[in-house]
Design a protein around this motif. Structure first.
Motif, PDB file in Angstrom:
ATOM      1  N   MET A   1      30.842  27.269  74.764  1.00  0.00           N
ATOM      2  CA  MET A   1      31.126  26.637  73.554  1.00  0.00           C
ATOM      3  C   MET A   1      30.067  26.148  72.643  1.00  0.00           C
ATOM      4  O   MET A   1      29.794  26.509  71.375  1.00  0.00           O
ATOM      5  N   ARG A   2      29.019  25.662  73.343  1.00  0.00           N
ATOM      6  CA  ARG A   2      27.924  25.063  72.682  1.00  0.00           C
ATOM      7  C   ARG A   2      27.123  26.221  72.007  1.00  0.00           C
ATOM      8  O   ARG A   2      26.601  26.274  70.803  1.00  0.00           O
TER       9      ARG A   2
ATOM     10  N   GLU B   1      29.013  27.387  69.084  1.00  0.00           N
ATOM     11  CA  GLU B   1      28.914  26.392  67.770  1.00  0.00           C
ATOM     12  C   GLU B   1      27.374  26.718  67.159  1.00  0.00           C
ATOM     13  O   GLU B   1      27.114  26.395  66.298  1.00  0.00           O
ATOM     14  N   ASP B   2      26.351  26.702  68.098  1.00  0.00           N
ATOM     15  CA  ASP B   2      24.967  26.936  67.637  1.00  0.00           C
ATOM     16  C   ASP B   2      24.965  28.139  66.803  1.00  0.00           C
ATOM     17  O   ASP B   2      23.942  28.336  65.533  1.00  0.00           O
TER      18      ASP B   2
ATOM     19  N   VAL C   1      30.157  25.500  61.165  1.00  0.00           N
ATOM     20  CA  VAL C   1      30.799  24.669  61.888  1.00  0.00           C
ATOM     21  C   VAL C   1      30.464  23.207  61.436  1.00  0.00           C
ATOM     22  O   VAL C   1      29.263  22.661  61.310  1.00  0.00           O
ATOM     23  N   GLN C   2      31.336  22.410  61.199  1.00  0.00           N
ATOM     24  CA  GLN C   2      31.519  21.234  60.851  1.00  0.00           C
ATOM     25  C   GLN C   2      31.592  20.044  61.755  1.00  0.00           C
ATOM     26  O   GLN C   2      31.267  18.872  61.705  1.00  0.00           O
TER      27      GLN C   2
ATOM     28  N   ARG D   1      31.864  19.467  66.117  1.00  0.00           N
ATOM     29  CA  ARG D   1      31.740  20.294  67.689  1.00  0.00           C
ATOM     30  C   ARG D   1      32.832  19.715  68.591  1.00  0.00           C
ATOM     31  O   ARG D   1      33.228  18.451  68.373  1.00  0.00           O
ATOM     32  N   HIS D   2      33.017  20.537  69.382  1.00  0.00           N
ATOM     33  CA  HIS D   2      34.158  20.050  70.499  1.00  0.00           C
ATOM     34  C   HIS D   2      33.390  19.325  71.501  1.00  0.00           C
ATOM     35  O   HIS D   2      32.397  19.565  72.178  1.00  0.00           O
TER      36      HIS D   2
ATOM     37  N   LEU E   1      40.604  21.179  66.819  1.00  0.00           N
ATOM     38  CA  LEU E   1      38.997  21.426  66.350  1.00  0.00           C
ATOM     39  C   LEU E   1      39.121  22.103  65.204  1.00  0.00           C
ATOM     40  O   LEU E   1      38.332  21.927  64.347  1.00  0.00           O
TER      41      LEU E   1
ATOM     42  N   GLY F   1      35.952  22.841  62.745  1.00  0.00           N
ATOM     43  CA  GLY F   1      35.228  23.353  63.966  1.00  0.00           C
ATOM     44  C   GLY F   1      35.436  24.779  64.103  1.00  0.00           C
ATOM     45  O   GLY F   1      35.887  25.426  63.186  1.00  0.00           O
ATOM     46  N   LEU F   2      35.050  25.394  65.254  1.00  0.00           N
ATOM     47  CA  LEU F   2      35.435  26.576  65.555  1.00  0.00           C
ATOM     48  C   LEU F   2      36.644  27.079  65.577  1.00  0.00           C
ATOM     49  O   LEU F   2      37.718  26.371  66.043  1.00  0.00           O
TER      50      LEU F   2
END
Length: 683
Positions: free
Chosen positions: A611-612, A615-616, A621-622, A624-625, A637, A642-643
């Protein structure tokens, strides 16, 4: 540590000694109950050297005990250790005629007892020193059978003299050819065949068998239980093992004892040696025994052939062993003979700490005709295992190498169906299943788990070959072993396990498909039906396959309501306790989902790392999980900026992420088991 059982024996002997000094009519209490306690104690625990000496005095010195009591004590006189010279001489001194001597019936029991404990004598040479005393008693008919047997054990070359030969011949004529005397005369003839000729030894002769095999077996059990005492009783390794008529268990075949036939007057034979000094002095002069295969059981002959190796000797021993195999193949001997020979060879290897090439030849032929591996493997394990995980792991390594060797032989064979290893491999795997399950519990380390999986990976590779799968039935791991490995704290173990199970599943599919349409990945057809053994395993395999998918993919860990599901064999009472614990930690959690991709201890780091990275890579992406990821948390999310990721895409992405990190076994199993993923792979 004080042995309370041993402490009770001296007190019983004290009581009987006191009673033996008083005539029966004057005793205030009967002695029979004490005699019964004594014999029971002797039968259960045996007698120590000190107690044995006291009992020998009690039996041989004149006293007021009745004959039935004395006979009962003699029949239960089990030594727990070695038998000293003093005890032997007490019994020898009690033999003969006279008012102060025990009855002849009791003397016969003494001699019978000496025969049965001969292998435990602290100094077997003590009987040789009184050889003349024993020989002069042969004219006593009541003790002659036992006396001849004992003399047959004691006789050495130096004891065979013309006057003794003449005395036996004369006595034999007077008794009408007593079989016991004829048997003893044959022992004499082994040393001087050129002197004893004619019809003297052609009559019916005693075989000098062990008087009571059950008594000897019970004695061995007592000796084994008292191993600390047995260490003081190591048999003299510088004298021939003269136990006459040693027979292999359950067979008619006889393992020869050391005898040098046709020896000359100036010959030096092993039978004459009784100490290390004499052995070393005559090392280069010994005449080899007639039956060299006796080396498998005789310590002195082992030393001679070790120090004076001979190609001729090796050839003769090999010929004898091959003849045993030939007898079994032709039906002239029971196949159990082979297992008995393996036991003898085991003792030989342990004693000599070596494995001659001639024995490899024997085993190469042995494995071609042996159709049941279990007794052989059990015998091997009895020798190697010492109740430690390291010995179990060494045994597993050996079995793995054996499997690889047989696989290589099958692959190189033009007709695998005719090769014996094809029928032995399922037996081997079934046997290793028990060892692997035990090892997973006695040593639950990552190294051990990976070693176990090495073995089953080789099994799976074997089943992945269509040419071999058509001749070998599939044998799955024990279900409990699968669960033990799946709940390992190592991701490497979990991934390898899943990859191996995926290979097993493809093998099952290949065999279960119809012969006309089934094909492996290589296009080869596996044309055979499931064996009875395989049909019984299919349900078990489907069971732990469903359980693993419920844990990893479906969020239904430990359920038993689904078809084939076994709940990982976790008892319902344990599930209830674990469920309460999970709810106490997080009221929104349940036990059913904590072993999935997001929560499992071995997978949660990889899942959140996936997931990270996503997101990176996405600059839009506003939010993060925070993790762990669930289907509901992904929806929340997306609403927070988020994603935008579906639950299915997330799980598939984690599988691909694991594969990229070198843990592709989980993806392999899911794509071979879950129907929606199987369809996705095909498209």
């Amino acid at each position: 540590m004080v042995n309370t059982e041993e402490d009770g024996l001296p007190r019983l002997i004290d009581a009987i000694e006191e009673a033996s000094k008083i005539p029966a009519k004057r005793r205030q209490t009967p002695i029979k109950p004490t005699i019964e306690k004594l014999t029971t104690h002797l039968y259960t625990h045996g007698a120590s050297p000190d107690s044995l000496l006291r009992l020998a005095d009690l039996l041989t010195l004149r006293n007021h005990l009745d004959q039935a009591s004395l006979a009962a004590i003699t029949r239960n006189l089990y030594p727990s250790s070695t038998v000293s010279d003093e005890v032997v001489l007490r019994f020898i001194g009690a033999l003969g005629h006279g008012q102060l001597k025990p009855t002849l019936a009791l003397q016969a029991l003494f001699l019978r007892w000496l025969v049965m404990v001969y292998h435990l004598l602290e100094n077997p040479g003590v009987l040789g020193q009184v050889y003349g005393v024993l020989f002069d008693l042969l004219d006593t008919a009541a003790i002659r059978p036992q006396l001849c047997h004992l003399l047959a054990l004691v006789t050495r070359r130096k004891h065979v003299r013309p006057f003794r030969i003449q005395a036996i011949l004369t006595l034999s004529r007077q008794t009408g050819g007593d079989p016991n005397l004829t048997g003893l005369l044959r022992v004499f003839k082994n040393y001087y065949p050129e002197i004893i000729v004619g019809d003297a030894t052609k009559g019916r002769a005693s075989a000098f068998k062990h008087p009571d095999p059950q008594w000897r077996q019970h004695l061995d059990e007592i000796q084994q239980r008292r191993s600390e005492a047995q260490e003081d009783g190591v048999r003299n390794g510088f004298s021939v093992n003269h136990a006459l008529g040693r027979r292999l268990r359950g067979t008619k075949a006889v393992l020869p004892t050391v005898h040098t036939f046709h020896a000359q007057e100036n010959s030096i034979t092993l039978e004459e040696i009784d100490n290390a000094e004499a052995f070393v002095k005559n090392l280069e002069k010994f005449e080899l025994p007639t039956q060299l295969v006796a080396v498998l059981a005789d310590p002195l002959l082992q030393k001679l052939l070790l120090l004076r190796p001979s190609a001729e000797a090796s050839s003769r021993i090999s010929s004898w062993l091959m003849a045993c195999l030939g007898d079994v193949v032709s039906g002239d001997a029971d196949i159990e003979l082979l297992l008995d020979m393996v036991e003898v060879i085991r003792d030989y290897v342990i004693a000599t700490k070596g494995f001659p090439p001639l024995l490899l030849t024997f085993f190469e032929q042995f494995l071609h005709i042996w159709d049941d591996l279990s007794p052989l493997l059990n015998l091997l394990e009895t020798t190697l295992l010492d109740n430690t995980p390291s010995s179990q792991l060494s045994l597993l390594t050996f079995y793995h190498r054996l499997l690889l060797h047989w696989t290589t032989l099958l692959l190189s064979s033009p007709d695998p169906g005719q090769y014996p290893a094809g029928t032995s491999i399922p037996q081997l795997i079934s046997h290793v299943n028990k060892l692997a399950l035990t090892l997973s519990q006695t040593s639950p380390t990552v190294h051990t788990h990976l070693s176990i999986l090495d073995f089953y990976a080789s099994c799976a590779n074997l089943y992945s070959n269509p040419a071999l799968l058509s001749h070998i039935s599939i044998t799955i791991p024990h279900p409990l072993l699968v669960y033990n490995l799946y709940f390992s704290p190592s991701l490497a173990v979990v991934s390898r396990l899943c990859g191996i199970l995926a290979m097993y599943k493809r093998a099952w599919e290949a065999v279960m498909a119809s012969p006309s349409s089934s094909s492996s990945g290589s296009g080869s057809t596996v044309k055979r039906q499931l064996t009875k053994h395989e049909r019984a395993q299919v349900n078990d395999f489907n069971g732990f396959l469903m359980d693993l998918c419920n844990c990893l993919w479906r969020g239904r860990a430990f359920t038993t309501t689904d078809l084939n599901a076994r709940g990982c064999l976790l008892p319902q009472s344990v599930q209830t306790v674990l469920e309460k614990y999970v709810r106490a930690v997080d009221s929104e959690m349940s036990l059913a989902v904590v072993f999935g991709l997001s929560y499992a201890p071995t997978l949660c780091l990889q899942a959140i790392s996936f997931m990270r990275e996503l997101e990176d890579e996405d600059e839009s992406v506003q939010a993060r999980h925070a993790g762990p990821v669930t289907q509901a948390s992904l929806a929340r999310l997306a609403r927070r900026g988020g994603l935008e990721l579906s639950w299915q895409d997330y799980r598939v992405g984690v599988l691909e992420y694991l594969e990229a990190k070198g843990f592709g076994g989980i993806k392999e199993l899911m794509y071979n088991t879950m129907k929606n993923l199987m369809k996705e792979r095909r498209t």
